[in-house]
Design an enzyme around this catalytic site. Structure first.
Site, PDB file in Angstrom:
ATOM      1  N   LYS A 118       0.879  -1.151   0.047  1.00 59.39           N
ATOM      2  CA  LYS A 118      -0.045   0.130   0.143  1.00 59.39           C
ATOM      3  C   LYS A 118       0.978   1.433  -0.038  1.00 59.39           C
ATOM      4  O   LYS A 118       1.950   1.066   0.324  1.00 59.39           O
ATOM      5  CB  LYS A 118      -0.650   0.009   1.257  1.00 59.39           C
ATOM      6  CG  LYS A 118      -2.097   0.747   1.064  1.00 59.39           C
ATOM      7  CD  LYS A 118      -3.173   0.052   0.457  1.00 59.39           C
ATOM      8  CE  LYS A 118      -4.681   1.032   0.233  1.00 59.39           C
ATOM      9  NZ  LYS A 118      -5.826   0.156  -0.228  1.00 59.39           N
TER      10      LYS A 118
HETATM   11  P1  NAD Z   1     -12.699   7.715  -3.213  1.00 55.46           P
HETATM   12  O1  NAD Z   1     -11.791   8.894  -2.995  1.00 55.46           O
HETATM   13  O2  NAD Z   1     -13.219   7.507  -4.698  1.00 55.46           O
HETATM   14  O3  NAD Z   1     -14.113   8.005  -2.366  1.00 55.46           O
HETATM   15  C1  NAD Z   1     -14.086   8.255  -0.879  1.00 55.46           C
HETATM   16  C2  NAD Z   1     -15.615   8.908  -0.630  1.00 55.46           C
HETATM   17  O4  NAD Z   1     -15.669   8.770   0.752  1.00 55.46           O
HETATM   18  C3  NAD Z   1     -15.904  10.220  -1.190  1.00 55.46           C
HETATM   19  O5  NAD Z   1     -17.253  10.214  -1.641  1.00 55.46           O
HETATM   20  C4  NAD Z   1     -15.607  11.350   0.127  1.00 55.46           C
HETATM   21  O6  NAD Z   1     -16.355  12.269  -0.089  1.00 55.46           O
HETATM   22  C5  NAD Z   1     -16.294  10.338   0.972  1.00 55.46           C
HETATM   23  N1  NAD Z   1     -15.839  10.577   2.295  1.00 55.46           N
HETATM   24  C6  NAD Z   1     -14.560  10.498   2.919  1.00 55.46           C
HETATM   25  N2  NAD Z   1     -14.896  10.802   4.211  1.00 55.46           N
HETATM   26  C7  NAD Z   1     -16.196  10.600   4.523  1.00 55.46           C
HETATM   27  C8  NAD Z   1     -16.780  10.840   5.792  1.00 55.46           C
HETATM   28  N3  NAD Z   1     -16.402  11.292   7.066  1.00 55.46           N
HETATM   29  N4  NAD Z   1     -18.233  10.509   5.803  1.00 55.46           N
HETATM   30  C9  NAD Z   1     -18.812  10.400   4.726  1.00 55.46           C
HETATM   31  N5  NAD Z   1     -18.068  10.137   3.620  1.00 55.46           N
HETATM   32  C10 NAD Z   1     -16.946  10.406   3.562  1.00 55.46           C
HETATM   33  O7  NAD Z   1     -12.158   6.368  -2.525  1.00 55.46           O
HETATM   34  P2  NAD Z   1     -12.791   4.934  -2.903  1.00 55.46           P
HETATM   35  O8  NAD Z   1     -11.715   4.332  -3.855  1.00 55.46           O
HETATM   36  O9  NAD Z   1     -14.240   4.721  -3.319  1.00 55.46           O
HETATM   37  O10 NAD Z   1     -12.208   4.267  -1.626  1.00 55.46           O
HETATM   38  C11 NAD Z   1     -13.385   3.796  -0.444  1.00 55.46           C
HETATM   39  C12 NAD Z   1     -12.932   3.011   0.419  1.00 55.46           C
HETATM   40  O11 NAD Z   1     -13.055   1.696  -0.161  1.00 55.46           O
HETATM   41  C13 NAD Z   1     -11.631   3.067   1.161  1.00 55.46           C
HETATM   42  O12 NAD Z   1     -11.618   2.559   2.625  1.00 55.46           O
HETATM   43  C14 NAD Z   1     -10.665   2.129   0.330  1.00 55.46           C
HETATM   44  O13 NAD Z   1      -9.560   1.832   0.805  1.00 55.46           O
HETATM   45  C15 NAD Z   1     -11.664   1.195  -0.024  1.00 55.46           C
HETATM   46  N6  NAD Z   1     -11.297   0.324  -1.140  1.00 55.46           N
HETATM   47  C16 NAD Z   1     -11.063   0.969  -2.544  1.00 55.46           C
HETATM   48  C17 NAD Z   1     -11.057   0.298  -3.730  1.00 55.46           C
HETATM   49  C18 NAD Z   1     -10.967   0.699  -5.030  1.00 55.46           C
HETATM   50  O14 NAD Z   1     -10.915  -0.032  -6.256  1.00 55.46           O
HETATM   51  N7  NAD Z   1     -10.913   2.031  -5.178  1.00 55.46           N
HETATM   52  C19 NAD Z   1     -10.888  -1.468  -3.513  1.00 55.46           C
HETATM   53  C20 NAD Z   1     -10.798  -1.884  -2.251  1.00 55.46           C
HETATM   54  C21 NAD Z   1     -11.160  -0.979  -1.032  1.00 55.46           C
END
Ligand code: NAD
Length: 428
Positions: A118
């Site tokens: 990561k």
């Molecule tokens: P992203 O940046 O695309 O979206 C994050 C979202 O969360 C945004 O809408 C943001 O406004 C919102 N957010 C942030 N803090 C917040 C809060 N306190 N309350 C409500 N909303 C809040 O990120 P992502 O890629 O969607 O990742 C989200 C989660 O999923 C993370 O934990 C990440 O590690 C996990 N994840 C992502 C992927 C991937 O393929 N992108 C894969 C596995 C896991």
């Protein structure tokens, strides 16, 4: 879950929110069940490598700003390290270490030949221009270049990074080497070796694993009420896919706040709105609620899809869902986990629930190495096969050890990684 569960350990009144302490605690529970050798336990608990870099960037006003960044490889016993890069003001080395170890276990749960890695940079991309973001991304990748590569460590998007950032990473690496290396990152745009279906892959995995959980609880997807925290790649696509699967998405949130409509939000209209306004709040056909209220709404499925430590001892008694589908990494603290289990709420653990992203990243890496690309139905079919098998494997492991799904998943994963480590032996 029908198996008899272990007796409950008394939850302490306060709890650690340090993600790496949490990851180690979860690992130790699995290691105890597996009766893991003390030496192997020490090897698997700790990251193999952690690099801290300073990233000097010329800002648009001429000033030089220095950002701090990290890349951690937790374990590579089963294959190259794999895991996203996060841009966020609250990134810490311990958070990146935790996320790297969860990647090791996640890749082992879905049985793909990767270890865990990561990365992260402490920054606030919402306050940076596209030019500043590009210069920071390229310099970060250049600083970690000795660690990454198609056979070594393959980054991908995470919070606040996207296909454009992956394109800059890939170009920086390729320019340094003097030829185009598609396999160095995944989550790339389609025009430069990205995979069909990668954008929605994590959310599609959340849908497949939730469907498996529902089957076992005799619940129907049609009309099921869904609340989603976060409206980025994972949360937004989950809203879209659950809506398409005939569920009723009753609430969503982002960093600006939350909105709810008990009759179901009009998701296509919400996408148009968010495309224009860049936020979910202010959407006309919904009531505004707080981010805290969203987590406590009565619903069939709660999908945390934002950051760690959202369901804690502070709010766990008020969570009012039948299933918590952990689309985010680490959204539930271990003590809150115990309470959810005692309250009969089924948790689909992160290392299973959100593994669809890394699974299609694996497909993208394979396609890049072969320079032969699959169509979307093929990707989605293979993804479904892997996610359903992983759910079954985790379920069986949980039944066998009489534990919840998280511990079942950890036991399965730690067992697979320990076996790979043992058969390779200790170098030198
Ligand atoms: P992203 O940046 O695309 O979206 C994050 C979202 O969360 C945004 O809408 C943001 O406004 C919102 N957010 C942030 N803090 C917040 C809060 N306190 N309350 C409500 N909303 C809040 O990120 P992502 O890629 O969607 O990742 C989200 C989660 O999923 C993370 O934990 C990440 O590690 C996990 N994840 C992502 C992927 C991937 O393929 N992108 C894969 C596995 C896991």
């Amino acid at each position: 879950m029908t198996a008899t569960l272990e007796p409950r350990h008394e939850a302490p009144r306060s709890e650690t929110l340090n993600p790496f302490d949490i990851a180690v605690r979860q690992f130790n529970i699995a290691a105890d069940h597996l009766d893991l050798d003390a030496g192997v336990r020490k090897v698997l608990a700790n990251p193999r490598r952690a690099l801290v870099v300073s990233i000097p960037v010329r800002m648009d006003d001429g000033r030089i700003e220095v950002f701090e960044g990290y890349r951690v490889q937790h374990n590579v016993a089963r294959g190259p390290a794999k895991g996203g890069v996060r841009y966020h003001p609250a990134v810490t080395l311990d958070e990146v270490k935790a996320l790297a170890s969860w990647m090791t276990w996640k890749c082992a749960v879905v049985n793909i030949p990767f270890g865990g890695g990561k990365g992260g940079v402490i920054c606030d991309p919402s306050k940076m221009s596209p030019g500043e973001l590009e210069r920071m991304s390229r310099r970060y990748f250049s600083e970690i270049i000795q660690m990454v590569g198609p056979e070594k460590d393959i980054p991908a998007p995470d919070v606040n990074t996207n296909p454009q950032v992956m394109a800059w990473f890939m170009d920086t690496y390729s320019m340094t080497l003097g030829y185009t290396a598609l396999g160095v990152v995944t989550g790339k745009p389609l025009s430069i070796g990205g995979s069909q279906g990668r954008n929605e892959a994590t959310a599609r995995g959340v849908l497949f694993t939730t469907m498996e959980a529902m089957k076992r609880l005799n619940m129907q997807m049609a009309g099921a009420t869904i609340a989603i925290q976060g409206f980025g790649n994972v949360g937004g696509n989950s809203a879209k896919l659950f809506h398409e699967a005939a569920a009723k998405v009753i609430a969503v949130s982002d960093v600006t706040g939350a909105i709810a409509n008990k009759n179901g939000l009009d998701i296509p209209k919400l996408f148009e709105y968010v495309g224009r306004e860049r936020r979910v709040t202010g959407f006309p056909e919904a009531e505004e609620i707080s981010n805290e209220q969203l987590l406590e709404l009565q619903c069939d499925v709660l999908i945390p899809a934002a950051l760690e430590n959202q369901i804690t001892l502070q709010n766990v008694e008020r969570v009012n869902a039948k299933i918590v589908a952990e689309a985010a990494n680490g959204p539930t603290t271990p003590d809150a986990d115990v309470t959810l289990r005692d309250r009969g709420i089924l948790v689909i653990p992160d290392v299973l629930c959100n593994a669809g992203g890394v699974t299609v990243s694996y497909f993208e890496w394979v396609q890049g190495l072969y320079s032969f690309f699959w169509d979307e139905p093929m990707i989605n079919q293979q993804l479904e096969k892997i996610m359903v098998k992983a759910y079954n494997d985790v379920h069986d492991s949980a039944q066998k050890y009489k534990v919840d799904l998280r511990t079942g998943a950890q036991i399965l994963a730690v067992g697979r990684v320990a076996e790979a480590s043992a058969i390779r032996g200790l170098f030198p």
